[in-house]
Each structure stands twice: as C-alpha cells, then as structure tokens.
Design a protein around this motif. Structure first.
Motif, mmCIF file in Angstrom:
data_model
loop_
_atom_site.group_PDB
_atom_site.id
_atom_site.type_symbol
_atom_site.label_atom_id
_atom_site.label_comp_id
_atom_site.label_asym_id
_atom_site.label_seq_id
_atom_site.Cartn_x
_atom_site.Cartn_y
_atom_site.Cartn_z
ATOM 1 N N ASP A 80 -9.455 4.611 6.666
ATOM 2 C CA ASP A 80 -9.504 3.454 7.558
ATOM 3 C C ASP A 80 -8.662 3.823 8.775
ATOM 4 N N THR A 81 -8.568 2.933 9.746
ATOM 5 C CA THR A 81 -7.782 3.189 10.956
ATOM 6 C C THR A 81 -6.730 2.098 11.123
ATOM 7 N N ASN A 82 -5.703 2.415 11.896
ATOM 8 C CA ASN A 82 -4.605 1.472 12.092
ATOM 9 C C ASN A 82 -5.041 0.257 12.913
ATOM 10 N N THR A 83 -4.363 -0.853 12.661
ATOM 11 C CA THR A 83 -4.730 -2.110 13.311
ATOM 12 C C THR A 83 -4.028 -2.274 14.652
ATOM 13 N N LEU A 84 -4.608 -3.149 15.460
ATOM 14 C CA LEU A 84 -4.021 -3.482 16.758
ATOM 15 C C LEU A 84 -2.926 -4.533 16.581
ATOM 16 N N TYR A 85 -3.171 -5.500 15.697
ATOM 17 C CA TYR A 85 -2.163 -6.529 15.446
ATOM 18 C C TYR A 85 -1.013 -5.931 14.631
ATOM 19 N N HIS A 86 0.103 -6.628 14.604
ATOM 20 C CA HIS A 86 1.317 -6.084 13.999
ATOM 21 C C HIS A 86 1.626 -6.743 12.654
ATOM 22 N N HIS A 87 1.078 -6.128 11.591
ATOM 23 C CA HIS A 87 1.440 -6.523 10.236
ATOM 24 C C HIS A 87 1.742 -5.257 9.441
ATOM 25 N N TYR A 88 1.039 -5.052 8.340
ATOM 26 C CA TYR A 88 1.371 -3.933 7.463
ATOM 27 C C TYR A 88 0.353 -2.796 7.504
ATOM 28 N N ARG A 89 -0.445 -2.740 8.561
ATOM 29 C CA ARG A 89 -1.389 -1.626 8.688
ATOM 30 C C ARG A 89 -1.430 -1.105 10.125
ATOM 31 N N THR A 90 -0.336 -1.289 10.866
ATOM 32 C CA THR A 90 -0.312 -0.904 12.271
ATOM 33 C C THR A 90 0.153 0.531 12.488
ATOM 34 N N ASN A 91 0.700 1.174 11.448
ATOM 35 C CA ASN A 91 1.033 2.596 11.492
ATOM 36 C C ASN A 91 0.677 3.202 10.139
ATOM 37 N N SER A 92 0.594 4.511 10.087
ATOM 38 C CA SER A 92 0.074 5.156 8.875
ATOM 39 C C SER A 92 0.957 4.981 7.649
ATOM 40 N N VAL A 93 2.270 4.928 7.839
ATOM 41 C CA VAL A 93 3.163 4.777 6.689
ATOM 42 C C VAL A 93 2.953 3.415 6.024
ATOM 43 N N ASP A 94 3.044 2.345 6.821
ATOM 44 C CA ASP A 94 2.818 1.007 6.272
ATOM 45 C C ASP A 94 1.394 0.861 5.738
ATOM 46 N N HIS A 95 0.449 1.452 6.458
ATOM 47 C CA HIS A 95 -0.960 1.327 6.074
ATOM 48 C C HIS A 95 -1.211 1.986 4.720
ATOM 49 N N LEU A 96 -0.664 3.177 4.540
ATOM 50 C CA LEU A 96 -0.846 3.869 3.262
ATOM 51 C C LEU A 96 -0.153 3.136 2.118
ATOM 52 N N GLU A 97 1.026 2.596 2.372
ATOM 53 C CA GLU A 97 1.711 1.810 1.338
ATOM 54 C C GLU A 97 0.866 0.607 0.932
ATOM 55 N N THR A 98 0.250 -0.052 1.922
ATOM 56 C CA THR A 98 -0.623 -1.199 1.634
ATOM 57 C C THR A 98 -1.824 -0.755 0.816
ATOM 58 N N ALA A 99 -2.433 0.355 1.214
ATOM 59 C CA ALA A 99 -3.589 0.879 0.478
ATOM 60 C C ALA A 99 -3.215 1.173 -0.968
ATOM 61 N N TYR A 100 -2.060 1.821 -1.183
ATOM 62 C CA TYR A 100 -1.630 2.151 -2.547
ATOM 63 C C TYR A 100 -1.377 0.887 -3.360
#
Length: 369
Positions: A80-100
């Motif tokens: 997937d790709t990072n989001t424009l809005y600022h929550h838990y998927r706006t950078n790869s570290v937070d995004h991967l943690e959310t995915a896991y």
C-alpha cells in the motif's frame, strides 16, 4: 467490446469459509496465474485499514492469492502507499506497524509487506500521461516497477467520489504522497465564515501552516495540500469538503488509475472486488462503520471499469439487509451512493476511465457456482 466479470456469491452467514473457496475458483477461472513468468515480482495492492477501522480485508484472503502466485515461482509482496492525512499510515514505520497489528505480517501472508512509496512517500516515478488535468502523474515506484499487479479492493462508499473500488484503489492507492496531493487539492476544504468561532484549533494543527485566523479562519490554497485534517479537528464542524469539485476529483482518479498501469502488460494485471462489509465510507476512517447492506460476493476481472460498474450495479440492485442509512421510501435499484452523497455523481469515475480506454462499462457477468 464487452469485458468479462466473474462473480461468486457468498452466504453472509458463512462468508469467511466461502471466500477462501470462491477466491480459488475465481482465480482458476480467470487463468491469471498462468500469465505469470518465473521470478516475476508481483505487487498485491490492498488497503491495510486505519487503526480503529474494523472492515478492512481479512489478511488471510491475501494469503490465498500469495499461495497461488507462488505456484508459478513468482515473487509476490503485499503493498500500500502512505496517506496524505496524519494518522497511523502517513510514514512507513507507522504504516507497517498498523499493517502488522491488522494481521498483515509475514507469518500470516508468507510474503513481505512493502510500503511502495517509501519512508515519507517520496519514492515515486513521474509518469507522462498528457491528460486534461495532469501531464504527469506521480506513482509509487515499487508498484510501478513490479512485473504484475493484483488489486484487492474492498468495495464501499466514499465521501468524495460516491464509491471506492478498483479505480480508486489504483488511483489514490498507487499514487505517492505527492500524487495524492495533486488529486486532493481539487477538493480542498472550505470554511464557513458565519459559523467559524476563530478558535485557532485548525491553525495550530495544519501540517502545512496553510490556515490563518483573524475574525475567522482562512485557507491559503497555494499551501493547502487537501489532507483534510482540519475537517476532522474542527470543534464546530465549520470546515467541510468542497464537494462542488467532486467531478474533477473523479476525473483525477481516472487519470491516475490510467497512469498506475500504463507500463503493465494487460494479462498481468487483475482486479478483485470484495462486496463484503459494505460501508458508507473508506477504510481510512478510524472507527467502526454501519454496514449499508448484507454481503453480496466477490468479483474478478481484467478490466477495472467493468468490475467497478458490475459492483455498483450489484449493490444498487440488492434488495435485502438494508441498514438504517436508508429510509422506508428507498426503492430497490435506486442509486444507494446518491442517497448517501446527494451532491456526488459516482458514475463520473467510470465515464472518465472509459474515455481513457482504461476499460468499458459494457460487461458480461459470469457467475461461478
């Protein structure tokens, strides 16, 4: 030319077990895995779900696809790709943690998870398309450079384009963060001067410092990226989406969807729409949403326009399991997405994508028993 859309109904009472079987049947019927070559790198594009969301796709469904791709000694990865809005998927570290946290881990998938546009969403390719809104589109590099693409889409409503399916998953989902900015700027938010209390909450929270406040808040649209964070944090709900430009937004989706697969071989891109847990809005919402109707099934096609049109028709013609979102006067066959978003024509994305020859709205629905 008519496009084939394969369809498998599911029993809402026994859907998880059925989905695994139906996925295998649909993939077998399509012959997609036979189009893959040994060592092909295959992106499986999905949406990992925002934290707090409960209707994102079950990662075990993706595992079914991974196992099939590996039978051809191809190399799948979930993305997937990072989001424009600022929550838990706006950078790869937070995004991967959310995915896991949502089960998208190697132990379940047997495949790596890669955020396709990099740490801060800048890993991109500028793709020349020379269309009405954009001459170039900014597509996530790891998706663009993959040999094959499988697009797993949770079909549902969407507050800016009526519904989201394969086209939106290609367009917004395969765009880098900069590509998302280009699309979202077309529906940058508006502020009611009359209702604004000049509380300065939006001014303090705007990541681009695009809002200033005197007697009321004012948006500098040269700075605004359309992330819409201000809409969520406004305590008086004074800031709203600019739905007057929704047609342009849908046109942008079509152009970006076109850009995302322009370099791919037709037979190495396939689309699967899940008409399950059909909600009024996107899985980017960080809360549980009421389902619009009961579950319908799964669709597969090589044509993103045809599969979205078939999904749209199936939802609108579905009779049972209507939620409280629809009143007693609702008529079967009426556009459910128009009921939810009365100022948005959700068919614009289909028409614009068809103009770009991304696919056709003329489809043959082939039911898999």
């Amino acid at each position: 030319m008519t496009s084939k859309v394969f369809f498998a109904k599911i029993d809402p009472q026994n859907k998880d077990d059925e989905i695994f079987n139906k996925l295998n049947e649909l993939m077998d019927k399509s012959g997609f895995v036979n189009n893959l070559d040994e060592n092909d790198i295959v992106a499986i594009k999905t949406h990992f779900g925002e934290r707090g969301n409960t209707t994102y796709l079950n990662p075990s469904f993706a595992r079914t696809i991974v196992d099939l791709v590996k039978t051809k000694n191809a190399k799948p990865f979930l993305t997937d790709t990072n989001t424009l809005y600022h929550h838990y998927r706006t950078n790869s570290v937070d995004h991967l943690e959310t995915a896991y946290q949502h089960g998208y881990s190697f132990s379940i998938l047997n495949a790596p998870v890669i955020i396709a546009d990099g740490m801060h969403g800048n890993n991109e390719v500028e793709v020349e398309i020379n269309q009405e809104l954009f001459e170039k589109a900014k597509i996530a590099r790891d998706i663009y450079e993959s040999d094959g693409l499988i697009v797993l889409s949770h079909f549902k409503g969407h507050c800016m384009c009526g519904f989201g399916g394969a086209i939106k998953n290609l367009a917004m989902g395969c765009a880098s963060r900069n590509g998302k900015k280009n699309q979202h700027k077309l529906v940058a938010p508006v502020i009611s001067k009359i209702r604004c209390l000049a509380c300065r909450v939006c001014e303090k929270m705007c990541p681009e410092e695009a809002i200033t406040v005197d007697s009321h808040a004012v948006i500098d649209y040269d700075k605004c990226i359309g992330c819409n964070d201000c809409i969520e944090i406004c305590p008086t709900h004074t800031i709203k989406l600019n739905r007057l430009n929704s047609d342009d937004f849908s046109k942008a989706l079509a152009e970006y969807a076109y850009a995302s697969i322009i370099n791919k071989k037709f037979n190495k891109v396939v689309f699967i729409n899940f008409l399950t847990n059909i909600t009024p809005d996107c899985d980017c919402n960080a809360f549980e949403q009421e389902k619009m109707i009961e579950d319908i099934g799964i669709l597969l096609s090589y044509d993103p326009v045809a599969i979205d049109k078939a999904s749209y028709d199936l939802v609108n013609n579905h009779k049972s399991g209507l939620s409280s979102l629809f009143d007693a006067e609702y008529v079967t066959g009426e556009d459910k997405f128009k009921v939810l978003y009365r100022n948005i024509d959700s068919t614009v994305q289909l028409k614009e994508a068809e103009k770009l020859r991304l696919g056709t709205t003329d489809y043959e629905l082939i039911e898999i028993m």
